[in-house]
Design a protein around this motif. Structure first.
Motif, short mmCIF file in Angstrom:
data_model
loop_
_atom_site.label_atom_id
_atom_site.label_comp_id
_atom_site.label_asym_id
_atom_site.label_seq_id
_atom_site.Cartn_x
_atom_site.Cartn_y
_atom_site.Cartn_z
N LEU A 211 0.82 -1.21 0.00
CA LEU A 211 0.00 0.00 0.00
C LEU A 211 0.86 1.27 0.00
O LEU A 211 0.63 2.18 -0.79
CB LEU A 211 -0.95 -0.01 1.21
N GLN A 212 1.88 1.31 0.85
CA GLN A 212 2.68 2.53 0.97
C GLN A 212 3.46 2.86 -0.31
O GLN A 212 3.88 4.00 -0.50
CB GLN A 212 3.63 2.46 2.18
N ASP A 213 3.62 1.89 -1.21
CA ASP A 213 4.31 2.16 -2.48
C ASP A 213 3.56 3.18 -3.34
O ASP A 213 4.16 3.84 -4.19
CB ASP A 213 4.48 0.88 -3.29
N PHE A 214 2.26 3.28 -3.14
CA PHE A 214 1.44 4.16 -3.97
C PHE A 214 1.26 5.55 -3.39
O PHE A 214 0.83 6.47 -4.09
CB PHE A 214 0.06 3.52 -4.21
N GLU A 215 1.59 5.71 -2.11
CA GLU A 215 1.35 6.97 -1.42
C GLU A 215 2.09 8.12 -2.12
O GLU A 215 3.24 7.98 -2.52
CB GLU A 215 1.80 6.87 0.04
N GLY A 216 1.38 9.23 -2.31
CA GLY A 216 1.99 10.40 -2.92
C GLY A 216 1.25 10.84 -4.17
O GLY A 216 0.14 10.39 -4.45
N ALA A 217 1.90 11.72 -4.93
CA ALA A 217 1.29 12.31 -6.12
C ALA A 217 1.89 11.70 -7.39
O ALA A 217 3.11 11.53 -7.50
CB ALA A 217 1.49 13.82 -6.12
N TRP A 218 1.03 11.40 -8.34
CA TRP A 218 1.41 10.78 -9.61
C TRP A 218 0.75 11.54 -10.75
O TRP A 218 -0.39 12.00 -10.61
CB TRP A 218 0.92 9.34 -9.67
N SER A 219 1.41 11.65 -11.87
CA SER A 219 0.75 12.14 -13.08
C SER A 219 0.26 10.91 -13.83
O SER A 219 0.81 9.82 -13.68
CB SER A 219 1.70 12.97 -13.94
N PHE A 220 -0.81 11.09 -14.61
CA PHE A 220 -1.30 9.96 -15.38
C PHE A 220 -1.81 10.40 -16.73
O PHE A 220 -2.20 11.56 -16.93
CB PHE A 220 -2.38 9.16 -14.62
N THR A 221 -1.80 9.46 -17.66
CA THR A 221 -2.45 9.62 -18.96
C THR A 221 -3.35 8.41 -19.14
O THR A 221 -3.03 7.30 -18.69
CB THR A 221 -1.44 9.67 -20.12
N ARG A 222 -4.49 8.63 -19.77
CA ARG A 222 -5.46 7.55 -19.97
C ARG A 222 -5.98 7.62 -21.40
O ARG A 222 -6.33 8.68 -21.89
CB ARG A 222 -6.61 7.70 -18.98
N GLU A 223 -6.00 6.46 -22.03
CA GLU A 223 -6.58 6.33 -23.37
C GLU A 223 -7.79 5.42 -23.26
O GLU A 223 -7.69 4.31 -22.71
CB GLU A 223 -5.57 5.72 -24.34
N VAL A 224 -8.92 5.87 -23.79
CA VAL A 224 -10.15 5.07 -23.78
C VAL A 224 -10.55 4.87 -25.24
O VAL A 224 -10.72 5.83 -25.98
CB VAL A 224 -11.29 5.78 -23.01
N ALA A 225 -10.69 3.61 -25.63
CA ALA A 225 -11.09 3.27 -27.00
C ALA A 225 -12.40 2.50 -26.95
O ALA A 225 -12.44 1.35 -26.49
CB ALA A 225 -10.01 2.44 -27.69
N GLU A 226 -13.46 3.14 -27.39
CA GLU A 226 -14.78 2.50 -27.46
C GLU A 226 -14.83 1.56 -28.66
O GLU A 226 -14.15 1.80 -29.67
CB GLU A 226 -15.88 3.56 -27.60
N ALA A 227 -15.63 0.53 -28.59
CA ALA A 227 -15.77 -0.43 -29.69
C ALA A 227 -16.29 0.23 -30.96
O ALA A 227 -15.97 -0.21 -32.06
CB ALA A 227 -16.68 -1.58 -29.28
N ASP A 228 -17.05 1.33 -30.80
CA ASP A 228 -17.60 2.01 -31.98
C ASP A 228 -16.59 2.95 -32.65
O ASP A 228 -16.91 3.65 -33.60
CB ASP A 228 -18.87 2.79 -31.62
N GLY A 229 -15.35 2.99 -32.13
CA GLY A 229 -14.31 3.82 -32.72
C GLY A 229 -14.08 5.14 -32.02
O GLY A 229 -13.08 5.81 -32.26
N CYS A 230 -14.98 5.54 -31.15
CA CYS A 230 -14.81 6.79 -30.39
C CYS A 230 -13.61 6.64 -29.46
O CYS A 230 -13.42 5.59 -28.84
CB CYS A 230 -16.08 7.09 -29.59
N ARG A 231 -12.81 7.69 -29.39
CA ARG A 231 -11.63 7.67 -28.53
C ARG A 231 -11.62 8.90 -27.62
O ARG A 231 -12.04 9.98 -28.03
CB ARG A 231 -10.35 7.65 -29.36
N ALA A 232 -11.12 8.69 -26.41
CA ALA A 232 -10.98 9.79 -25.46
C ALA A 232 -9.60 9.68 -24.81
O ALA A 232 -9.05 8.59 -24.68
CB ALA A 232 -12.06 9.71 -24.38
N THR A 233 -9.05 10.83 -24.42
CA THR A 233 -7.81 10.86 -23.67
C THR A 233 -8.04 11.69 -22.41
O THR A 233 -8.81 12.66 -22.42
CB THR A 233 -6.64 11.46 -24.47
#
Length: 135
Positions: A6-28
């Motif tokens: 648990l303590q390994d995750f403590e703190g601040a992180w930046s993240f990027t996320r890619e979402v790909a819908e089956a219909d081709g719609c994409r979000a970041t």
């Protein structure tokens, strides 16, 4: 590689996320995730900006609780899933949709979480990559 605690995750992180819908719609989504110690373990809060082609960017936020055994719960206390300490598969049934996840800790302290969601209401793949902010 040693198992994550648990303590390994403590703190601040930046993240990027890619979402790909089956219909081709994409979000970041780009944003910040913060794990802060609380009485139950760690409180997780993420904030970010979601971009979908053809739409105005929108602010997003989500919250979870992480317990000492790496059990993740929704903000309202319902169980979501367990994080596998050495990485690997996890799952969540959210009637009527199935969430199948994979945690990848191979490049620790950077890591990723991939969710494949299928069901009558949802059909998408979401990949989130985390990096400690102090790097």
């Amino acid at each position: 590689m040693r198992p994550r605690r648990l303590q390994d995750f403590e703190g601040a992180w930046s993240f990027t996320r890619e979402v790909a819908e089956a219909d081709g719609c994409r979000a970041t989504v780009t944003g910040r995730a913060v794990w802060v110690r609380d009485s139950a373990g760690l409180a997780y809060t993420e904030t970010g900006e979601m971009r979908i082609e053809g739409h105005v960017p929108m602010q997003v936020e989500r919250r979870y609780s992480w317990d000492s055994d790496l059990a993740v719960s929704f903000e309202d206390g319902r169980f979501f899933h367990h994080v596998p300490p050495e990485g690997g598969e996890t799952a969540h049934w959210c009637d009527p949709d199935q969430y199948d996840g994979i945690y990848d800790f191979d490049n620790w302290p950077e890591f990723s979480v991939t969710w494949r969601v299928r069901g009558p209401r949802k059909d998408y793949r979401m990949v989130t990559c985390y990096r400690p902010e102090d790097e």
